[in-house]
Design a protein around this motif. Structure first.
Motif, short mmCIF file in Angstrom:
data_model
loop_
_atom_site.label_atom_id
_atom_site.label_comp_id
_atom_site.label_asym_id
_atom_site.label_seq_id
_atom_site.Cartn_x
_atom_site.Cartn_y
_atom_site.Cartn_z
N UNK A 252 0.87 -1.11 -0.13
CA UNK A 252 0.01 0.10 0.15
C UNK A 252 0.90 1.02 -0.07
N UNK A 253 0.91 1.83 -1.24
CA UNK A 253 1.99 2.84 -1.10
C UNK A 253 1.33 4.03 -1.75
N UNK A 254 1.70 5.36 -1.33
CA UNK A 254 1.23 6.76 -1.60
C UNK A 254 1.90 7.20 -2.82
N UNK A 255 1.53 8.61 -3.24
CA UNK A 255 2.13 9.21 -4.14
C UNK A 255 3.19 10.00 -3.70
N UNK A 256 3.98 9.46 -2.58
CA UNK A 256 5.09 10.21 -2.01
C UNK A 256 5.14 9.43 -0.94
N UNK A 257 6.24 10.05 0.11
CA UNK A 257 6.26 9.55 1.52
C UNK A 257 4.98 9.58 2.33
N UNK A 258 4.74 8.62 2.95
CA UNK A 258 3.64 8.73 4.04
C UNK A 258 3.58 7.49 4.96
N UNK A 259 3.12 7.63 6.04
CA UNK A 259 3.12 6.71 7.10
C UNK A 259 2.11 6.53 8.12
N UNK A 260 2.26 5.42 9.01
CA UNK A 260 0.94 5.60 9.93
C UNK A 260 1.54 4.58 11.21
N UNK A 261 0.68 5.02 12.40
CA UNK A 261 1.11 4.31 13.60
C UNK A 261 -0.32 3.90 13.97
#
Ligand code: PLP
Length: 365
Positions: A187-196
């Motif tokens: 599951x990848x975005x259109x740039x950097x992204x993350x979640x906790x």
């Protein structure tokens, strides 16, 4: 024939019109930071994982760093597998703690529980479980050790979106789960992204506070934090892509089975294993061979792209020389020169995998 290792263009072209629509909507609303798309993604990802809380952050490294900060250790050691991406260890050092490297299994490449126990000392405060290549760690014995020695468990799920351990989705098993949505991830975005993700309200609240300058209200800052927010464009893209993750993970499983069935009799290839309790999502399909260099070159001649994860085990990197673990013996320390990642992902078909297997069978290496 060209078999790409990753083809984001092909993957995104399948839903290009939908991406244009949401980007248009965000442009129309000028809603770039916070807002409805972010909230909606946090809620759907929380439900997808089966956790109580989800906090979107700027990238997977920040997710790990902020999660550790929210566990509020004053000092100590965190045990990290020797074979993973540097971010798993960086997040520990960046919090002023010491990473202690432990070995990984020679079949599923996740944390070796017997070696893990040997590394626990009075200074140990937590275990970093990395569900590497998309295969879940053996969480039951790890959680037992954590209970026995009063340790926290951080799950690095950056390569395992949707992988299950005994029916539970990774990220929901330890104290806190951390995800990267780097573009090439499952599951990848259109740039950097993350979640906790977490079931602990204190961890969720503190993580949210840290990730947004310690802010309660505009210009009212309870603590000093940082800027690591998940922006609305990424959240909107991720919400859309989350709808397709299930079917894409199923395709990855089909392709992995195809590799397994076709290469099972090849004596010079060691295939990855799937543990009985695991439902992996195959972010990477990693095999082991004695003569990697020749094989990579020969496959390239047939148009097959490969990659290496990872060429150097973390304790041997110059960044970690000072920890004096570079000369240890162990599978992770000794196997790095034999690993090859074969192409896998929703940009490929079963015929592509048959093609790669056919070449692998014919080549001598
Ligand atoms: C295992 C692992 N942990 C952490 C990260 C860091 O994620 P990001 O690149 O989003 O900071 C990655 C990304 O490659 C990863 O593979």
């Amino acid at each position: 024939m060209r078999i790409k290792f990753l083809d984001l263009n092909k993957i995104h072209n399948q839903n290009r019109a939908e991406y244009h629509n949401i980007l248009d909507d965000i442009l129309n609303q000028s809603a770039f930071i916070g807002g409805a798309y972010l909230q909606s993604f946090e809620n759907s990802f929380r439900d997808f994982i089966g956790a109580k809380y989800c906090v979107g952050v700027a990238n997977g490294t920040d997710a790990l760093e902020i999660a550790i900060e929210s566990l509020d250790f004053s000092s100590g050691e965190i045990i990290v597998p020797a074979n993973t991406f540097i971010a798993s260890a960086e997040a520990v050092s960046r919090n002023g703690l010491k990473p202690v490297f432990c070995d990984v299994n020679n079949d599923d490449y996740t944390i070796d529980v017997s070696d893990l126990e040997k590394r626990i000392t009075r200074s140990t405060v937590a275990i970093m479980c990395v569900h590497l290549y998309g295969h879940p760690c053996d969480m039951a014995p790890i959680l037992n050790l954590a209970k026995k020695y009063n340790l926290k468990v951080i799950e690095d799920c950056s390569q395992a979106h949707g992988a299950k351990y005994k029916g539970s989705t990774v990220g929901s098993l330890g104290d806190v789960g951390c995800f990267s949505f780097y573009p090439g991830k499952n599951l990848g975005g259109f740039g950097d992204a993350g979640a906790i993700v977490t079931n602990d309200k204190k961890i969720a609240d503190l993580s949210r506070l840290i990730a947004n300058h310690g802010r309660i209200e505009k210009y009212d800052h309870k603590i000093e934090g940082r800027n690591s927010r998940l922006d609305n464009i990424q959240a909107a893209v991720l919400s859309l892509k989350l709808k397709y993750l299930g079917e894409q993970n199923e395709l990855r499983k089909k392709l992995a089975n195809c590799y397994m069935d076709n290469l099972v009799s090849e004596k010079n290839i060691t295939l990855p294993s799937i543990k009985p309790w695991a439902d992996p999502v195959w972010h990477l399909f990693v095999i082991r061979v004695e003569n990697r260099k020749n094989l990579i070159a020969d496959l390239a001649k047939y148009g097959v792209e490969t990659s290496i994860h990872y060429p150097t085990p973390l304790p041997k990197l110059s960044a970690y020389k000072h920890l004096n673990q570079s000369n240890e013996k162990g599978f992770a320390w000794e196997s790095a020169g034999k690993l090859i990642s074969l192409p896998i992902g929703p940009h490929l078909t079963q015929d592509d995998v048959y093609f790669v297997c056919d070449k692998l069978k014919k080549l001598s290496f």
